[in-house]
Scaffold this active site. Structure first.
Site, PDB file in Angstrom:
ATOM      1  N   CYS A 278      -2.000   4.843   1.189  1.00 57.98           N
ATOM      2  CA  CYS A 278      -2.106   4.018   2.392  1.00 57.98           C
ATOM      3  C   CYS A 278      -0.688   3.733   2.884  1.00 57.98           C
ATOM      4  CB  CYS A 278      -2.903   2.737   2.107  1.00 57.98           C
ATOM      5  SG  CYS A 278      -2.179   1.686   0.828  1.00 57.98           S
ATOM      6  N   ARG A 283      -4.141  -0.892  -0.121  1.00 56.97           N
ATOM      7  CA  ARG A 283      -5.500  -0.494   0.272  1.00 56.97           C
ATOM      8  C   ARG A 283      -5.990   0.682  -0.566  1.00 56.97           C
ATOM      9  NH1 ARG A 283      -4.146  -0.053   6.605  1.00 56.97           N
ATOM     10  NH2 ARG A 283      -2.084   0.326   5.693  1.00 56.97           N
TER      11      ARG A 283
END
Length: 326
Positions: A278, A283
């Site tokens: 990410c 994430r």
């Protein structure tokens, strides 16, 4: 009547027993059903071990169970309301010290993590519950780090603070008393297989049976948006895309069947080697949690440097725009 007359083979895989025909095919179907059932049970068990529901945590805290609850959010958010008895931990506490890596946001060293856990009063046997208000991404990043170095008694609060609040459970404003400091050392089984570096990503891009998965927003993936901290806009050439937040709803993580459908639709299956990235490995840690803990995938790694590191290396290529397959 001899045995050869009681049981004798016939054509098409049939077996004739005392004048009656039985088929092997139903046995194969039964075996497949049993294998599927065992797999589903394993997934349910893994999900139960990886997640704790708000009702469970509320009950355990009321009972005074020795659970270390960590609120993985900025300090200001924590002081506006948090789960009672929860201690606040935010990114600088578990990120690398300045100068340890050429780019920011990388993982803290094992030594730094041991000092953090010592400050929190943890021991190698401590049960830790993590939560946030960011679709479990920040909680999963800390979960990933603890697993990486060998603390395995960890769960994520399913649905985070939002699910807790929706159910009407109490929140506190004042932090709990500081715990008694310990001398924490990682003694459990480490999980270095959860970590990917830049070289791993380059090698994976050359493997037809492997996937580099971008879980940022579509705007970031196409280069229309560049988040602060990254050095260029775009994506790693050859990477696939699936936004990390598709795995959750307001109540928490989707059930394993829906999750599997979402990943399978993108060709992200358990037989492939997968590296997730990410902006800075936060994430993507949530997606690794989903794949390994809720779906049972065995070969998934989190690219720690993620887009910050890739975009910092000016000699590395990037792509912008909508993929032709979209």
């Amino acid at each position: 009547m001899g045995l050869e007359r009681l049981v004798r083979p016939t054509v098409h895989g049939q077996i004739s027993v005392a004048g009656k025909r039985h088929y092997e095919t139903p046995l194969i179907i039964i075996k497949l059903l049993l294998i599927t059932a065992v797999y589903c049970l394993c997934i349910v068990r893994a999900e139960a071990e990886a997640l704790i529901q708000p009702e469970q945590l509320n009950r355990r805290l009321a009972q005074g169970d020795p659970v270390l609850v960590l609120d993985v959010r900025p300090r200001v958010s924590y002081l506006l309301g948090h789960i009672p008895k929860a201690h606040n931990v935010w990114r600088p506490a578990y990120q690398a010290n300045e100068g340890d890596f050429p780019v920011s946001g990388m993982r803290a060293s094992q030594t730094k993590m041991e000092k953090l856990l010592s400050h929190l009063g943890a021991t190698p046997d401590t049960e830790i519950v993590l939560y946030d208000d960011y679709q479990s991404a920040d909680a999963a990043r800390l979960w990933w780090l603890l697993k990486l170095y060998g603390h395995n008694n960890i769960t994520l609060l399913n649905g985070g603070l939002k699910a807790w609040s929706t159910l009407g459970f109490k929140q506190a404003i004042m932090p709990p008393e500081s715990p008694k400091t310990t001398k924490y050392r990682f003694t459990g089984t480490p999980h270095p297989e959860y970590l990917a570096g830049l070289t791993d990503v380059k090698e994976t891009l050359q493997d037809d049976k492997a996937i580099v998965l971008d879980v940022r927003s579509f705007e970031e993936f196409t280069g229309r948006k560049r988040k602060s901290g990254s050095h260029r806009a775009g994506r790693i050439p050859g990477s696939s895309w699936l936004a990390f937040d598709r795995t959750v709803n307001e109540s928490g993580f989707l059930n394993p069947e829906k999750l599997q459908d979402i990943f399978s639709e993108k060709g992200i299956t358990s037989d492939k080697s997968i590296i997730v990235y990410c902006q800075s490995g936060v994430r993507s840690a949530q997606t690794l949690f989903v794949l390994t803990q809720l779906l049972g995938y065995e070969n998934v790694r989190n690219y720690d440097g993620s887009w910050i590191e890739w975009s910092w290396n000016r000699d590395l290529p990037l792509l912008k725009g909508k993929p032709e397959t979209e």
